[in-house]
Design a protein around this motif. Structure first.
Motif, PDB file in Angstrom:
ATOM      1  N   GLY A   2       1.141  -1.091   0.310  1.00 16.52           N
ATOM      2  CA  GLY A   2      -0.247   0.056   0.279  1.00 16.52           C
ATOM      3  C   GLY A   2       0.935   1.111  -0.274  1.00 16.52           C
ATOM      4  N   LEU A   3       1.518   1.263   0.361  1.00 13.29           N
ATOM      5  CA  LEU A   3       2.464   2.687   0.958  1.00 13.29           C
ATOM      6  C   LEU A   3       3.917   2.514  -0.403  1.00 13.29           C
ATOM      7  CD1 LEU A   3       3.668   4.180   2.988  1.00 13.29           C
ATOM      8  CD2 LEU A   3       5.824   3.047   3.479  1.00 13.29           C
ATOM      9  N   LEU A   4       4.163   1.957  -0.808  1.00 15.14           N
ATOM     10  CA  LEU A   4       4.319   1.689  -2.655  1.00 15.14           C
ATOM     11  C   LEU A   4       3.387   2.164  -3.898  1.00 15.14           C
ATOM     12  CD1 LEU A   4       6.715  -1.244  -3.183  1.00 15.14           C
ATOM     13  CD2 LEU A   4       7.213   1.250  -2.464  1.00 15.14           C
ATOM     14  N   VAL A   5       1.807   1.620  -3.539  1.00 11.84           N
ATOM     15  CA  VAL A   5       0.980   2.677  -4.451  1.00 11.84           C
ATOM     16  C   VAL A   5       0.951   3.683  -4.189  1.00 11.84           C
ATOM     17  CG1 VAL A   5      -1.883   2.277  -5.691  1.00 11.84           C
ATOM     18  CG2 VAL A   5       0.230  -0.052  -4.556  1.00 11.84           C
ATOM     19  N   MET A   6       0.812   4.342  -2.981  1.00 10.06           N
ATOM     20  CA  MET A   6       0.602   5.282  -2.543  1.00 10.06           C
ATOM     21  C   MET A   6       1.283   6.540  -2.758  1.00 10.06           C
ATOM     22  SD  MET A   6       0.013   6.831   1.127  1.00 10.06           S
ATOM     23  CE  MET A   6       2.260   7.801   1.860  1.00 10.06           C
ATOM     24  N   ILE A   7       2.318   5.816  -3.066  1.00 10.68           N
ATOM     25  CA  ILE A   7       3.861   6.614  -3.321  1.00 10.68           C
ATOM     26  C   ILE A   7       3.813   7.493  -4.814  1.00 10.68           C
ATOM     27  CG2 ILE A   7       7.117   6.869  -3.865  1.00 10.68           C
ATOM     28  CD1 ILE A   7       6.738   5.568  -0.897  1.00 10.68           C
ATOM     29  N   LEU A   8       3.709   6.208  -5.833  1.00 13.77           N
ATOM     30  CA  LEU A   8       3.033   5.692  -7.546  1.00 13.77           C
ATOM     31  C   LEU A   8       1.937   7.416  -6.849  1.00 13.77           C
ATOM     32  CD1 LEU A   8       3.645   5.524  -9.841  1.00 13.77           C
ATOM     33  CD2 LEU A   8       2.227   2.854  -9.769  1.00 13.77           C
ATOM     34  N   GLY A   9       1.624   7.405  -6.646  1.00 11.94           N
ATOM     35  CA  GLY A   9       0.151   7.925  -7.203  1.00 11.94           C
ATOM     36  C   GLY A   9       0.590   9.696  -6.228  1.00 11.94           C
ATOM     37  N   LEU A  10       1.160   9.970  -5.645  1.00 10.92           N
ATOM     38  CA  LEU A  10       1.719  11.192  -4.816  1.00 10.92           C
ATOM     39  C   LEU A  10       2.865  11.673  -6.553  1.00 10.92           C
ATOM     40  CD1 LEU A  10       2.629  10.057  -1.504  1.00 10.92           C
ATOM     41  CD2 LEU A  10       1.075  12.224  -2.144  1.00 10.92           C
ATOM     42  N   VAL A  11       4.114  10.656  -6.727  1.00 15.88           N
ATOM     43  CA  VAL A  11       4.316  11.444  -7.555  1.00 15.88           C
ATOM     44  C   VAL A  11       3.300  11.765  -8.458  1.00 15.88           C
ATOM     45  CG1 VAL A  11       5.893  10.452  -9.553  1.00 15.88           C
ATOM     46  CG2 VAL A  11       6.590   9.461  -7.159  1.00 15.88           C
ATOM     47  N   LEU A  12       2.348  10.382  -9.486  1.00 20.56           N
ATOM     48  CA  LEU A  12       1.589  10.649 -10.474  1.00 20.56           C
ATOM     49  C   LEU A  12       0.945  12.282 -10.199  1.00 20.56           C
ATOM     50  CD1 LEU A  12       0.874   9.810 -13.345  1.00 20.56           C
ATOM     51  CD2 LEU A  12      -0.965   8.452 -11.874  1.00 20.56           C
ATOM     52  N   PHE A  13       0.796  12.198  -9.105  1.00 22.57           N
ATOM     53  CA  PHE A  13      -0.376  13.437  -8.427  1.00 22.57           C
ATOM     54  C   PHE A  13       0.818  14.469  -8.969  1.00 22.57           C
ATOM     55  CE2 PHE A  13      -2.512  16.803  -5.647  1.00 22.57           C
ATOM     56  CZ  PHE A  13      -3.917  16.215  -6.414  1.00 22.57           C
ATOM     57  N   THR A  63      -3.210  -2.891   7.193  1.00 21.42           N
ATOM     58  CA  THR A  63      -1.980  -3.641   6.625  1.00 21.42           C
ATOM     59  C   THR A  63      -0.857  -3.625   7.246  1.00 21.42           C
ATOM     60  OG1 THR A  63      -1.835  -4.020   4.776  1.00 21.42           O
ATOM     61  CG2 THR A  63      -3.367  -5.065   4.600  1.00 21.42           C
ATOM     62  N   GLY A  64      -0.415  -2.493   6.815  1.00 20.47           N
ATOM     63  CA  GLY A  64       1.219  -2.006   7.125  1.00 20.47           C
ATOM     64  C   GLY A  64       1.551  -1.069   7.500  1.00 20.47           C
ATOM     65  N   TRP A  65       1.135  -0.304   8.699  1.00 17.74           N
ATOM     66  CA  TRP A  65       1.054   0.437   9.883  1.00 17.74           C
ATOM     67  C   TRP A  65       3.025   0.863  10.411  1.00 17.74           C
ATOM     68  CZ3 TRP A  65      -1.914   4.296  10.209  1.00 17.74           C
ATOM     69  CH2 TRP A  65      -1.954   5.276  11.565  1.00 17.74           C
ATOM     70  N   ILE A  66       3.469   1.696   9.969  1.00 17.87           N
ATOM     71  CA  ILE A  66       4.699   1.526  10.618  1.00 17.87           C
ATOM     72  C   ILE A  66       4.586   2.996  11.403  1.00 17.87           C
ATOM     73  CG2 ILE A  66       7.322   1.873  10.036  1.00 17.87           C
ATOM     74  CD1 ILE A  66       6.430   0.581   7.395  1.00 17.87           C
ATOM     75  N   ASP A  67       5.169   2.522  12.663  1.00 15.53           N
ATOM     76  CA  ASP A  67       4.856   3.492  13.666  1.00 15.53           C
ATOM     77  C   ASP A  67       6.567   4.321  13.578  1.00 15.53           C
ATOM     78  OD1 ASP A  67       2.252   4.274  14.687  1.00 15.53           O
ATOM     79  OD2 ASP A  67       2.633   1.873  16.273  1.00 15.53           O
ATOM     80  N   VAL A  68       6.514   5.297  13.379  1.00 14.64           N
ATOM     81  CA  VAL A  68       8.315   6.689  13.769  1.00 14.64           C
ATOM     82  C   VAL A  68       7.870   7.112  15.161  1.00 14.64           C
ATOM     83  CG1 VAL A  68       8.998   8.413  12.114  1.00 14.64           C
ATOM     84  CG2 VAL A  68       7.939   6.824  11.355  1.00 14.64           C
ATOM     85  N   TRP A  69       6.898   7.989  15.125  1.00 12.70           N
ATOM     86  CA  TRP A  69       6.722   8.364  16.707  1.00 12.70           C
ATOM     87  C   TRP A  69       5.011   8.321  17.276  1.00 12.70           C
ATOM     88  CZ3 TRP A  69       5.450  13.905  17.822  1.00 12.70           C
ATOM     89  CH2 TRP A  69       4.956  14.715  16.655  1.00 12.70           C
ATOM     90  N   TYR A  70       5.037   8.801  18.607  1.00 13.36           N
ATOM     91  CA  TYR A  70       3.883   8.244  18.797  1.00 13.36           C
ATOM     92  C   TYR A  70       3.564  10.061  19.619  1.00 13.36           C
ATOM     93  CZ  TYR A  70       4.643   4.434  18.863  1.00 13.36           C
ATOM     94  OH  TYR A  70       5.656   2.706  18.653  1.00 13.36           O
ATOM     95  N   PRO A  71       3.050  10.998  19.155  1.00 10.04           N
ATOM     96  CA  PRO A  71       2.245  12.315  19.190  1.00 10.04           C
ATOM     97  C   PRO A  71       1.575  11.662  21.100  1.00 10.04           C
ATOM     98  CG  PRO A  71       1.106  11.419  16.869  1.00 10.04           C
ATOM     99  CD  PRO A  71       2.178  10.223  17.233  1.00 10.04           C
ATOM    100  N   LEU A 125       4.952   6.359   9.802  1.00  8.38           N
ATOM    101  CA  LEU A 125       5.031   6.521   7.943  1.00  8.38           C
ATOM    102  C   LEU A 125       4.934   6.724   7.283  1.00  8.38           C
ATOM    103  CD1 LEU A 125       8.275   7.071   6.813  1.00  8.38           C
ATOM    104  CD2 LEU A 125       7.988   4.531   6.517  1.00  8.38           C
ATOM    105  N   GLY A 126       3.199   6.174   6.746  1.00  2.00           N
ATOM    106  CA  GLY A 126       2.779   6.547   5.410  1.00  2.00           C
ATOM    107  C   GLY A 126       1.911   8.302   5.796  1.00  2.00           C
ATOM    108  N   SER A 127       1.799   8.737   7.049  1.00  3.97           N
ATOM    109  CA  SER A 127       1.199   9.793   7.510  1.00  3.97           C
ATOM    110  C   SER A 127       2.500  10.853   6.709  1.00  3.97           C
ATOM    111  CB  SER A 127       0.055  10.331   8.411  1.00  3.97           C
ATOM    112  OG  SER A 127      -0.944   8.869   8.687  1.00  3.97           O
ATOM    113  N   ILE A 128       2.893  10.202   7.526  1.00  5.44           N
ATOM    114  CA  ILE A 128       4.369  11.660   7.558  1.00  5.44           C
ATOM    115  C   ILE A 128       4.905  11.999   5.678  1.00  5.44           C
ATOM    116  CG2 ILE A 128       7.054  12.168   7.870  1.00  5.44           C
ATOM    117  CD1 ILE A 128       6.486  10.806  11.092  1.00  5.44           C
ATOM    118  N   ILE A 129       4.908  10.786   4.983  1.00 11.72           N
ATOM    119  CA  ILE A 129       4.704  10.472   3.624  1.00 11.72           C
ATOM    120  C   ILE A 129       3.953  11.353   2.476  1.00 11.72           C
ATOM    121  CG2 ILE A 129       5.232   9.732   1.107  1.00 11.72           C
ATOM    122  CD1 ILE A 129       6.971   7.249   3.216  1.00 11.72           C
TER     123      ILE A 129
END
Length: 194
Positions: A2-13, A63-71, A125-129
């Motif tokens: 999902g993260l890779l698909v989102m990044i591909l979408g961001l690049v296209l958009f 499916t792939g949540w990656i925590d970086v920090w806890y606000p 990570l996904g939200s940060i990206i």
């Protein structure tokens, strides 16, 4: 995945949106393709990118949540508060009044505020990206506007304080709808789970 698909979408958009800031290249594309075809291609690329962003982010969240920090919880309340002016600014970009005249680009200000607020409340990570990309693009676009020789789209007449009052009223209604209907139903996160 999902993260890779989102990044591909961001690049296209953002490729489509950044291309519009390259005024000479954009003018050449319009001359070559015609304005109608250019607008269709721009719209298709933007919508496809947006669809990939939405699908990719939803899949990542599931499916792939990656925590970086806890606000801290307080940042979620701040985000909720910042979203009201962010929505009003976006509305004010279409109902042009004193807000528009003062800020010149309230939509970009609204997007920056929306993205920064969501970066405060989300430490994965996904939200940060996702939100970092929108913040970066809005900053880039605002800077590029200062260097463009043309005004962009057709001019919209600037009204007075009445337009601002309407923008605030519509913004409040849109904010409530986004916070309490759209966000929990479509995003799947209640407003306090921003």
């Amino acid at each position: 995945m999902g993260l890779l698909v989102m990044i591909l979408g961001l690049v296209l958009f953002f490729a489509a949106h950044v291309f519009t800031t390259k005024r000479d290249a954009r003018a050449q594309a319009i001359a070559k393709l015609g304005e109608g075809t250019y607008k269709i291609l721009y719209s298709v690329a933007s919508l496809a990118g947006l669809a990939l962003i939405i699908w990719g982010f939803a899949h990542y969240r599931a499916t792939g949540w990656i925590d970086v920090w806890y606000p801290p919880k307080a940042l979620k309340h701040i985000t909720l508060a910042l979203m009201l002016p962010a929505v009003i600014l976006v509305v004010a970009s279409y109902l042009r009044g004193r807000i528009y005249a003062t800020l010149k680009h309230p939509m970009l200000a609204g997007i920056k505020l929306w993205a920064a607020a969501h970066l405060l409340a989300n430490g994965d990570l996904g939200s940060i990206i996702l939100f970092g990309s929108f913040l970066g693009w809005a900053v880039y676009d605002r800077i590029s506007l200062k260097h463009r020789t043309d005004a962009g789209g057709p001019p919209i007449p600037v009204g007075g304080v009445t337009n601002d009052l309407i923008a605030v009223a519509v913004g409040i209604v849109a904010y409530l709808a986004l916070a309490f209907a759209f966000h929990p139903v479509v995003i799947g996160v209640p407003v306090m789970g921003v």
